[in-house]
Design a protein around this motif. Structure first.
Motif, short mmCIF file in Angstrom:
data_model
loop_
_atom_site.label_atom_id
_atom_site.label_comp_id
_atom_site.label_asym_id
_atom_site.label_seq_id
_atom_site.Cartn_x
_atom_site.Cartn_y
_atom_site.Cartn_z
N TYR A 9 0.82 -1.21 0.00
CA TYR A 9 0.00 0.00 0.00
C TYR A 9 0.85 1.26 0.00
CZ TYR A 9 -3.47 -3.43 1.41
OH TYR A 9 -4.27 -4.53 1.46
N GLU A 34 -1.66 -3.77 10.25
CA GLU A 34 -2.63 -4.68 9.63
C GLU A 34 -4.04 -4.10 9.64
OE1 GLU A 34 -2.48 -8.64 11.17
OE2 GLU A 34 -0.33 -8.80 10.84
N GLY A 36 -4.79 -1.32 8.69
CA GLY A 36 -4.91 -0.48 7.51
C GLY A 36 -4.54 0.97 7.74
N LYS A 52 -7.39 5.30 9.76
CA LYS A 52 -7.51 4.48 8.55
C LYS A 52 -8.13 5.28 7.40
CE LYS A 52 -9.77 0.94 10.17
NZ LYS A 52 -10.36 -0.41 10.38
#
Length: 88
Positions: A9, A34, A36, A52
């Motif tokens: 990402y 994890e 995000g 996030k």
């Protein structure tokens, strides 16, 4: 800068930073979780904890805040809770 966590990402996140004219050269490390979300560790050892979603608004706020005299009083800028900034 060093990237910790899943780097798949990272390229889109980095592009978002560039689009905001965020001072990328002032970043020491990127941490991806994890869940995000990202944390940025700056070269001056300040930590920016991003949410996030809608983290661009948090980054814009951080860039404005770093121009204030109070900036040096804090080490952690926690934006994880919507519409709140927790300083430590």
């Amino acid at each position: 800068p060093t990237v910790f966590g899943d780097s798949k990402y990272f390229s889109s996140f980095l592009q978002n930073l560039k689009d905001l004219n965020f001072p990328i050269s002032s970043i020491k490390s990127f941490y991806f979780f994890e869940s995000g979300r990202w944390d940025l560790v700056m070269r001056n050892d300040k930590v920016v904890k991003l949410p996030k979603k809608n983290y661009q608004l948090s980054l814009e706020n951080f860039m404005l805040f770093k121009e204030t005299p109070e900036f040096d009083n804090y080490k952690i800028f926690d934006y994880r809770i919507q519409d709140q900034l927790i300083l430590n």
